[in-house]
Enzyme design. Structure first.
Site, short mmCIF file in Angstrom:
data_model
loop_
_atom_site.label_atom_id
_atom_site.label_comp_id
_atom_site.label_asym_id
_atom_site.label_seq_id
_atom_site.Cartn_x
_atom_site.Cartn_y
_atom_site.Cartn_z
N LYS A 191 36.23 -57.14 31.58
CA LYS A 191 36.00 -56.42 30.31
C LYS A 191 37.29 -56.35 29.48
O LYS A 191 37.27 -56.50 28.26
CB LYS A 191 35.46 -55.02 30.60
CG LYS A 191 34.01 -55.05 31.05
CD LYS A 191 33.52 -53.69 31.49
CE LYS A 191 34.09 -53.30 32.82
NZ LYS A 191 33.52 -52.16 33.49
N HIS A 232 44.42 -49.51 29.51
CA HIS A 232 43.18 -49.12 30.18
C HIS A 232 43.50 -48.13 31.27
O HIS A 232 44.49 -48.27 31.99
CB HIS A 232 42.51 -50.36 30.82
CG HIS A 232 41.26 -50.02 31.58
ND1 HIS A 232 40.07 -49.78 30.95
CD2 HIS A 232 41.04 -49.86 32.90
CE1 HIS A 232 39.15 -49.49 31.86
NE2 HIS A 232 39.71 -49.53 33.05
N ARG A 263 25.73 -52.75 42.28
CA ARG A 263 26.71 -52.22 43.24
C ARG A 263 26.52 -50.72 43.42
O ARG A 263 26.67 -50.18 44.53
CB ARG A 263 28.14 -52.50 42.74
CG ARG A 263 28.52 -53.97 42.87
CD ARG A 263 29.79 -54.26 42.09
NE ARG A 263 30.90 -53.41 42.44
CZ ARG A 263 31.88 -53.05 41.62
NH1 ARG A 263 31.89 -53.45 40.36
NH2 ARG A 263 32.85 -52.27 42.04
N SER A 294 35.65 -56.49 37.84
CA SER A 294 34.83 -55.73 36.88
C SER A 294 35.72 -55.21 35.73
O SER A 294 35.42 -55.40 34.55
CB SER A 294 34.15 -54.57 37.63
OG SER A 294 33.64 -53.62 36.74
N ASP A 307 28.83 -58.13 34.23
CA ASP A 307 29.41 -56.94 34.86
C ASP A 307 28.44 -55.76 34.80
O ASP A 307 28.31 -55.00 35.76
CB ASP A 307 30.74 -56.55 34.20
CG ASP A 307 31.27 -55.26 34.80
OD1 ASP A 307 31.60 -55.27 36.00
OD2 ASP A 307 31.31 -54.23 34.10
N1 URA Z 1 35.42 -49.25 36.61
C1 URA Z 1 34.82 -50.42 36.31
O1 URA Z 1 34.72 -50.78 35.14
N2 URA Z 1 34.33 -51.16 37.30
C2 URA Z 1 34.42 -50.81 38.60
O2 URA Z 1 33.98 -51.55 39.46
C3 URA Z 1 35.04 -49.58 38.90
C4 URA Z 1 35.55 -48.82 37.89
#
Ligand code: URA
Length: 432
Positions: free
Chosen positions: A187, A82, A168, A183, A161
Site C-alpha cells: 500500500k 506510515h 487473514r 501488506s 491486500d
Molecule cells: N496493517 C496492515 O496494513 N496490514 C497488516 O497485515 C497488518 C497491519
C-alpha cells in the site's frame, strides 16, 4: 502452473519463485484461485515464513494488483510516513506541515480508523468542511502548489491486500511477519513517494509486542522498500502508553495545533521531530539529522509549520480559522475528571485499554462505515513516571453521555503504578 503445487511447495518449506507468487496473487485477485486455497497458502507462509526475496516478490505482486500512483508530475523528492497504528497517534498532522513548510513535498494518502480512535482521515474531518476526497489530478497540483496533501485513497490501491487481509483476519494468519510486511509495503509503495519513514510501534498497545519481533518486521519492510528503489527509514517506538495526552479526534487535532506552536507534550513533540528529521535528510535539503532538527524547531518557533497546516486545511475546503482558534472546536457536553485508585509513579498505561475507552465514548468505530463523534475522548493528566497521589486526577473524559461509570472504571484499570520510576524510552531503535 497449479495453485495446489505452490501451496505444497511452501508447506514443505521451499522458496517460491516470482512467477509462482505472481500467478497465485493474480489468480486470487481475479477470482480464479479461491479463498480456501489462499487460506492454505497464508497458513503455510505463517508456519514456514518467507525469504526477503519472496516477501519482496509478494509485495510487488500485491502492489501491481491495482493502481499505482504516478507522482512524477510533482517536482522534487516526495516523502511519506506510515505508522503501524498507535493510540493518540496524530503524528502526520504535525510532521506533514513541518516538512512541507521547508519546501519538501509531503504527499500522503491515509486510512480511516477501525477500533480505538479514528484514523488520520477521521481526525482531519473533525475540522469543519475538510474534504478528504480529491481527484488524483488535484492531489498532484495541490502538492506542487503548497507542498502537502492529506487525502483518502484515490483509485484502487492494492486490491489483493484488501481481499487477503479479510481472509487473514478470519483464518488466524494476521500475525505473520512476511504477510504484515508485504501488506503494509504494497500500500505504501502504491502511493508513489520516493522516501518513506515507518514508525513501528512496540509494546502492549501495539501489533508487535517485543522489540525483537518489531525489529524483524522493520528490517524486512526497509529491505523491501530499498529493493523497490525507495529511501527507507524505520523507527521503533514504545507504545507502553498512548502517544501525547489527547485521544479522540478533535482533541488530537487541537494537540497537533499546540505542538506546531511549540506547546505540545514532550513525547509527541520528540517523535514528530525524529520522524520529520529523517524525512528532511531523505529530501537532501541538509545532510545531518542535527541540521534537520534545527530547521524543524525553527519552523515551530516562526509558526510556518502552523501556517502550512492552515494552508492544507484551506486547500481541502476546510475552515482554516479553526487552526488559529482551536477554541472553536465543539466541546463535548460533559467533562469528568478521573481519579487515581492508587498512589506511586505511573509505571504503565495500557494504550489499548485507553483506545477502547475512547471507542466506548464514540470516538472510534467498531464496524466499517459507523459514524463517530469527533468531540469526545480522553486527555491524560498523568503519564508514565509522573508521581500520583491518591485521588489525584489521572485523566479527563470528554463525553456526550452522562453515565460513564464503565468508562471511568476501565480508564482507572489502564493505569499501573510502582514505588519507583521505571525505565522508559520512546525511541527504541532506528533502522536504515
Ligand atoms: N496493517 C496492515 O496494513 N496490514 C497488516 O497485515 C497488518 C497491519
Amino acid at each position: 502452473m497449479r495453485a495446489v503445487d505452490i501451496i505444497i511447495k511452501k508447506r514443505d518449506g521451499f522458496e517460491l519463485s516470482k512467477e509462482e507468487i505472481d500467478f497465485f496473487i493474480q489468480g486470487f485477485t481475479d477470482g480464479t484461485i479461491d479463498n480456501y486455497q489462499a487460506s492454505a497458502l497464508t497458513m503455510a507462509i505463517y508456519f514456514k515464513g518467507m525469504t526477503e526475496q519472496e516477501a519482496t516478490y509478494l509485495t510487488e505482486a500485491i502492489l501491481h494488483s491495482g493502481d499505482v500512483l504516478d507522482l512524477s508530475k510533482i517536482n522534487g523528492i516526495k516523502v511519506d510516513k506510515h505508522s503501524t497504528g498507535g493510540v493518540g497517534d496524530k503524528t502526520s498532522l504535525v510532521v506533514g506541515p513541518l516538512v512541507a513548510s521547508l519546501g519538501i513535498k509531503f504527499a500522503k494518502m491515509s486510512g480511516r480508523g477501525l477500533g480505538h480512535t479514528g484514523g488520520t482521515l477521521d481526525k482531519l474531518e473533525a475540522i469543519p468542511g475538510y474534504d478528504i476526497n480529491i481527484s488524483e489530478e488535484d492531489f498532484i497540483s495541490q502538492v506542487n502548489e503548497i507542498g502537502i496533501a492529506l487525502v483518502g485513497q484515490t483509485g484502487e490501491l492494492a486490491p489483493a491486500d484488501k481481499k487477503l487481509y479479510a481472509l487473514r483476519d478470519v483464518t488466524g494468519t494476521v500475525e505473520s511477519i512476511p504477510l504484515i510486511a508485504s501488506s503494509i509495503m504494497s500500500k505504501k509503495l502504491a502511493s508513489g513517494a520516493d522516501a518513506i519513514c515507518l514508525d513501528v510501534k512496540v509494546g502492549s498497545g501495539a501489533f508487535m509486542k517485543t522489540v525483537e519481533k518489531a525489529t524483524t518486521l522493520a528490517e524486512l519492510m526497509v529491505q523491501i522498500g530499498k529493493a523497490c528503489g525507495k529511501d527507507m527509514t524505520a523507527i521503533l517506538t514504545n507504545m507502553d502508553e498512548p502517544l501525547g495526552l489527547a485521544v479522540g479526534n478533535s482533541l488530537e487535532v487541537i494537540e497537533a495545533i499546540e505542538t506546531l506552536k511549540g506547546n505540545g507534550p514532550k513525547d509527541f513533540t520528540e517523535l514528530c521531530l525524529e520522524v520529520a528529521s529523517h524525512l528532511v535528510v531523505a529530501s537532501k535539503l541538509v545532510k545531518s539529522l542535527e541540521e534537520a532538527r534545527k530547521l524543524l524547531i525553527q519552523q515551530i518557533n516562526n509558526k510556518e509549520g502552523l501556517d502550512t497546516l492552515a494552508k492544507l486545511v484551506k486547500a481541502q475546503k476546510g475552515d482554516d480559522s479553526y487552526i488559529y482558534h482551536p477554541e472553536k472546536f465543539p466541546n463535548a457536553k460533559y467533562k469528568f475528571s478521573v481519579e487515581a485508585t492508587s498512589k506511586g509513579y505511573v509505571s504503565h498505561i495500557d494504550a489499548l485499554a485507553i483506545g477502547n475507552v475512547a471507542m466506548m465514548l464514540g470516538a472510534g468505530r467498531s464496524k466499517i462505515g459507523e459514524n463517530i463523534d469527533h468531540a469526545v475522548g480522553i486527555v491524560l493528566n498523568k503519564k508514565v513516571n509522573d508521581l500520583v497521589l491518591e485521588n489525584e486526577t489521572i485523566a479527563y473524559i470528554y463525553s456526550n453521555k452522562e453515565d460513564i461509570k464503565e468508562e471511568i472504571m476501565e480508564l482507572q484499570k489502564a493505569y499501573s503504578y510502582s514505588k519507583n520510576p521505571v525505565d522508559s524510552k520512546l525511541i527504541l531503535k532506528v533502522i536504515k
